[in-house]
Motif scaffolding. Structure first.
Motif, mmCIF file in Angstrom:
data_model
loop_
_atom_site.group_PDB
_atom_site.id
_atom_site.type_symbol
_atom_site.label_atom_id
_atom_site.label_comp_id
_atom_site.label_asym_id
_atom_site.label_seq_id
_atom_site.Cartn_x
_atom_site.Cartn_y
_atom_site.Cartn_z
ATOM 1 N N ARG A 24 8.913 -3.409 18.056
ATOM 2 C CA ARG A 24 8.575 -4.724 17.175
ATOM 3 C C ARG A 24 8.304 -5.743 18.597
ATOM 4 N NH1 ARG A 24 12.885 -5.561 14.396
ATOM 5 N NH2 ARG A 24 14.034 -7.110 15.676
ATOM 6 N N GLN A 28 1.877 -15.206 14.017
ATOM 7 C CA GLN A 28 2.831 -14.153 13.884
ATOM 8 C C GLN A 28 2.609 -13.383 12.395
ATOM 9 O OE1 GLN A 28 5.675 -13.111 15.395
ATOM 10 N NE2 GLN A 28 6.233 -11.790 13.823
ATOM 11 N N THR A 29 2.405 -14.407 11.522
ATOM 12 C CA THR A 29 1.814 -13.545 10.213
ATOM 13 C C THR A 29 0.739 -12.760 10.387
ATOM 14 O OG1 THR A 29 2.645 -15.620 9.065
ATOM 15 C CG2 THR A 29 1.347 -14.050 7.860
ATOM 16 N N ALA A 37 1.538 -9.477 12.256
ATOM 17 C CA ALA A 37 2.396 -8.566 11.273
ATOM 18 C C ALA A 37 1.527 -7.509 10.716
ATOM 19 C CB ALA A 37 3.613 -9.331 10.891
ATOM 20 N N LEU A 38 0.820 -8.372 9.909
ATOM 21 C CA LEU A 38 0.102 -7.734 8.873
ATOM 22 C C LEU A 38 -1.023 -6.901 9.399
ATOM 23 C CD1 LEU A 38 -0.787 -10.735 6.648
ATOM 24 C CD2 LEU A 38 0.543 -8.905 5.969
ATOM 25 N N SER A 64 0.991 -3.760 10.638
ATOM 26 C CA SER A 64 1.328 -2.829 9.746
ATOM 27 C C SER A 64 0.338 -1.756 9.081
ATOM 28 C CB SER A 64 1.720 -3.526 8.219
ATOM 29 O OG SER A 64 0.698 -3.962 7.529
ATOM 30 N N TYR A 119 -7.064 -9.586 8.232
ATOM 31 C CA TYR A 119 -5.804 -10.102 8.362
ATOM 32 C C TYR A 119 -5.809 -11.069 9.564
ATOM 33 C CZ TYR A 119 -3.520 -6.307 5.466
ATOM 34 O OH TYR A 119 -3.298 -5.659 4.323
ATOM 35 N N LEU A 130 -5.142 -16.921 4.315
ATOM 36 C CA LEU A 130 -4.058 -16.059 3.507
ATOM 37 C C LEU A 130 -3.334 -16.804 2.710
ATOM 38 C CD1 LEU A 130 -2.899 -13.961 6.763
ATOM 39 C CD2 LEU A 130 -4.480 -13.166 5.029
ATOM 40 N N PRO A 131 -2.577 -16.017 1.700
ATOM 41 C CA PRO A 131 -1.898 -17.055 0.819
ATOM 42 C C PRO A 131 -0.750 -17.613 1.773
ATOM 43 C CG PRO A 131 -2.051 -14.842 -0.066
ATOM 44 C CD PRO A 131 -2.551 -14.859 1.184
ATOM 45 N N SER A 146 2.636 -18.203 3.427
ATOM 46 C CA SER A 146 3.755 -17.428 3.402
ATOM 47 C C SER A 146 5.002 -17.919 2.662
ATOM 48 C CB SER A 146 3.946 -17.374 5.069
ATOM 49 O OG SER A 146 5.445 -16.589 5.213
ATOM 50 N N ARG A 147 5.567 -16.989 2.027
ATOM 51 C CA ARG A 147 6.751 -17.242 1.106
ATOM 52 C C ARG A 147 7.890 -16.304 1.435
ATOM 53 N NH1 ARG A 147 4.220 -17.349 -3.803
ATOM 54 N NH2 ARG A 147 5.255 -15.706 -4.427
ATOM 55 N N LYS A 148 9.125 -16.967 1.781
ATOM 56 C CA LYS A 148 10.351 -16.176 1.668
ATOM 57 C C LYS A 148 10.808 -15.522 0.567
ATOM 58 C CE LYS A 148 12.276 -16.627 6.449
ATOM 59 N NZ LYS A 148 12.597 -15.684 6.952
ATOM 60 N N ARG A 149 11.726 -14.354 0.501
ATOM 61 C CA ARG A 149 12.298 -13.843 -0.577
ATOM 62 C C ARG A 149 13.259 -14.754 -0.839
ATOM 63 N NH1 ARG A 149 14.036 -8.262 1.319
ATOM 64 N NH2 ARG A 149 15.236 -9.591 2.708
#
Lengths: 201, 201
Positions: free
Chosen positions: B123, B144-145, B148-149, B152, B188, B193-194, B196-199
């Motif tokens: 990572r 960072q977002t 990461a995308l 992936s 990406y 992009l939408p 970012s939202r945490k769980r």
């Protein structure tokens, strides 16, 4: 005889599961039949069908996957085709996030990066039972290509969220991941793609 | 003294590489300095700099990656921003396909699926030296977002081509993969992009 030792249905079911794990590990997914598993477990094929509705259910149970893929797919494919990518990502992430929901997938992925036999098993299972049917339903042209592309993004998403735990993917809301990665899956499943070309030898 | 035993530059270089592998395995990528590796190898820090231009070059050599990521990135980022995704996929696939070109990546991925320490290493290295700089250059908001995308999809593509060997990805022409998966990476890296939202906890 002591209660439950060497004869009850629990024991038979476990012998079928053990035989199934061995057979899948050695021969992959496609080449294994319920009949062959029954033979290896030393039971009547009807008994295998008594415990497990389908090969996919037996596989999911033997490999500790959180669900049988067949009803999962039926529900998914009953929805609108235009939102298939978003719904698939949302459903998979919620599944992986359940307690013990990723254990079976982790085993499949760990095996695949270490042994060719396990790589065959992962490839055949994912293609046959998950992405193949989805791709065929979404866009019947080149379903194998579409399934492979979608699979590459989904396996990578699983690696980023559950294994390498790269932020913000690791702790993102499932709905955000669905909105962000879902369109990629939708594109692979339904958009026009460049005609497939082999590497020059 | 017998020629080349326990004193020559080859031996010192090897001791530095061994110390580096140990340090990275235990502490990840970001927390390890060239100075700490020199201390662990019992050599002067200037000697580490004599053999290796940068931490990334030392890491790439220790981990048997086919190239130092720094010049690779410099060349990549010198091209047009609109074709970054396509060029990145093309360059990576050609790199993986070289003889022994995937060995080091396979080691990193194998480690990551088995040990948390190795997952941290994969990572941190990928984020710090490869996708972070690319994402920052491509679109300075939320690098960072974006990294990461993109990561992936790239790790999933590596799994599909080199590990699970899913057709047609396994034997596809690199240019076809670039044309097919490159736009995902480009999206990406540069598309809106939408947020970012945490769980929810």
């Amino acid at each position: 005889m002591p209660a439950g030792r060497r004869a009850g249905p629990t024991h038979t079911r476990q012998e079928i599961l053990d035989a199934a794990r061995d057979a899948f590990a050695v021969r992959g997914y496609d080449a294994v039949s319920l009949r062959a598993i029954a033979r290896q477990a030393g039971v009547d094929p009807a008994l295998v069908h008594h415990f497990f509705k389908s090969k996919s259910e037996l596989f999911a149970t033997a490999m500790q996957l959180p669900i049988d893929p067949k009803p999962f797919l039926t529900a998914l494919l009953a929805g609108e085709r235009d939102t298939l990518g978003i719904r698939l990502v949302h459903a998979l992430v919620e599944l992986w996030d359940r307690p013990a929901g990723f254990q079976g997938f982790l085993g499949l992925i760990r095996g695949a990066v270490s042994h060719d036999d396990a790589a065959l098993l992962l490839r055949e299972f994912v293609t046959r039972e998950i992405l193949g049917p989805i791709a065929t339903a979404a866009a019947p042209d080149t379903p194998q290509t579409r399934a492979a592309l979608a699979g590459s993004q989904i396996v990578g998403l699983a690696m980023a969220r559950k294994i390498a735990r790269i932020e913000p993917i690791a702790t993102a809301d499932p709905a955000w991941l669905a909105a962000t990665v879902g369109p990629t899956i939708q594109h692979y499943l339904t958009a026009p793609l460049p005609p497939s070309r082999k590497r020059r030898a």
